[in-house]
Write an enzyme that holds these catalytic residues in place. Structure first.
Site, PDB file in Angstrom:
ATOM      1  N   ASP A  22     118.225  43.644  -4.586  1.00  0.00           N
ATOM      2  CA  ASP A  22     119.110  42.642  -5.178  1.00  0.00           C
ATOM      3  C   ASP A  22     120.580  42.951  -4.872  1.00  0.00           C
ATOM      4  O   ASP A  22     120.963  44.109  -4.723  1.00  0.00           O
ATOM      5  CB  ASP A  22     118.869  42.620  -6.695  1.00  0.00           C
ATOM      6  CG  ASP A  22     119.374  41.336  -7.333  1.00  0.00           C
ATOM      7  OD1 ASP A  22     119.761  40.409  -6.593  1.00  0.00           O
ATOM      8  OD2 ASP A  22     119.400  41.269  -8.577  1.00  0.00           O
ATOM      9  N   ASN A  70     112.269  31.862  -4.918  1.00  0.00           N
ATOM     10  CA  ASN A  70     113.425  31.765  -4.006  1.00  0.00           C
ATOM     11  C   ASN A  70     113.490  30.426  -3.255  1.00  0.00           C
ATOM     12  O   ASN A  70     114.524  30.079  -2.692  1.00  0.00           O
ATOM     13  CB  ASN A  70     113.438  32.915  -2.993  1.00  0.00           C
ATOM     14  CG  ASN A  70     113.852  34.248  -3.590  1.00  0.00           C
ATOM     15  OD1 ASN A  70     113.430  35.313  -3.147  1.00  0.00           O
ATOM     16  ND2 ASN A  70     114.699  34.207  -4.616  1.00  0.00           N
ATOM     17  N   TRP A  71     112.392  29.647  -3.299  1.00  0.00           N
ATOM     18  CA  TRP A  71     112.434  28.323  -2.661  1.00  0.00           C
ATOM     19  C   TRP A  71     113.477  27.425  -3.298  1.00  0.00           C
ATOM     20  O   TRP A  71     113.913  26.434  -2.691  1.00  0.00           O
ATOM     21  CB  TRP A  71     111.056  27.638  -2.769  1.00  0.00           C
ATOM     22  CG  TRP A  71     109.998  28.270  -1.931  1.00  0.00           C
ATOM     23  CD1 TRP A  71     108.990  29.068  -2.369  1.00  0.00           C
ATOM     24  CD2 TRP A  71     109.827  28.154  -0.504  1.00  0.00           C
ATOM     25  NE1 TRP A  71     108.204  29.470  -1.320  1.00  0.00           N
ATOM     26  CE2 TRP A  71     108.691  28.917  -0.164  1.00  0.00           C
ATOM     27  CE3 TRP A  71     110.521  27.489   0.507  1.00  0.00           C
ATOM     28  CZ2 TRP A  71     108.234  29.037   1.150  1.00  0.00           C
ATOM     29  CZ3 TRP A  71     110.053  27.599   1.810  1.00  0.00           C
ATOM     30  CH2 TRP A  71     108.932  28.357   2.116  1.00  0.00           C
TER      31      TRP A  71
END
Ligand code: FPP
Length: 238
Positions: A22, A70-71
């Protein structure tokens, strides 16, 4: 660095290290760069960790590279990530082969763009006999989906009155055959698991570090292993 290394007990190296990579976006913002440049720098951290993990004789590393959530990011960023992954596999597969790494994929293949899928399938196929280290790329991965898929797979062959068991769920997880996760590291100062390997981390040690993923290097890995070795793993015992 040698001093840090000398503090690591070579007999208690974690077998499986999982990383939530991250902070790429924040790293780029700090440098006035586009977010994708943060991801590009993040892929260099993957390369570094591959080498450092091999040196420490870590048996398996899981990388959370793209989650089922994450799409929802802007299409340009999602496509940029796929392009980075294609570039990564095209450039680095020969090196992974040379180093004896075995590539594994965790996640749903179905929704992945075809040109990403073919890269992964090729990487898995051409490294399947390697045994120095397993590199588990978690792409289009979500832990709740994984457990649900596993139970559904079992249901397909279920006999009447048969009950589900822990072993049966494990057998159908994407990570079947990988060692249990010993250490999970999340970078960038966030204290969340974000749907990553929830089943597999039942007894893992969790380490959260402030460093942003593109800045994560050898020193940070060594420190995480030192911290891991200080922990008293009791597995529910006393
Ligand atoms: C999280 O940072 C990171 C991702 C969602 C993608 C991770 C991808 C890579 C490290 C590179 C490409 C992968 C491979 C396998 C070559 P973020 O974007 O959420 O960062 P932020 O929270 O600072 O915005």
């Amino acid at each position: 660095m040698e001093k840090l290394l000398s503090r690591i007990d070579r007999n208690r190296i974690p077998s499986h290290v999982a990383v939530i990579m991250d902070g790429n976006g924040r790293w780029a913002r700090k440098k006035n760069m586009e977010r994708i440049e943060g991801h590009r720098a993040g892929s260099l951290s993957i390369e570094r960790l591959m080498d450092d993990a091999l040196d420490l004789k870590i048996k398996c590393v899981s990388f959370y590279a793209f989650s089922t959530e994450n799409w929802s990011r802007p299409a340009a960023e999602v496509n940029g990530l796929w392009n980075l992954m294609i570039e990564f596999f095209d450039k680095k597969l020969p090196i992974m082969i040379e180093k004896g790494a075995k590539v594994h994929h965790s996640g749903t293949m179905k929704k992945l763009p075809k040109n990403v899928r073919t890269r992964i399938e090729h990487a898995v196929e051409s490294t399947k006999k390697n045994n120095k280290i397993i590199l588990n790329f978690c792409l289009n991965y979500g832990s709740q989906q994984e457990i649900t898929d596993s139970v559904n797979k079992w249901i397909e062959t279920r006999k009447e009155n048969e009950k589900i068991t822990i072993a049966k769920i494990e057998r159908n997880l994407y990570t079947n055959g990988l060692p249990p996760v010993d250490l999970m590291i999340r970078t960038s100062g966030e204290y969340r698991l974000s749907n990553f390997l929830l089943w597999q981390i039942a007894y893992a040690e969790l380490i959260f570090v402030d460093v942003l993923w593109p800045d994560f290097g050898k020193k940070d890995l060594y420190n995480a292993v030192i911290e891991y070795q200080k922990r008293d793993r009791r597995y529910g015992g006393i």
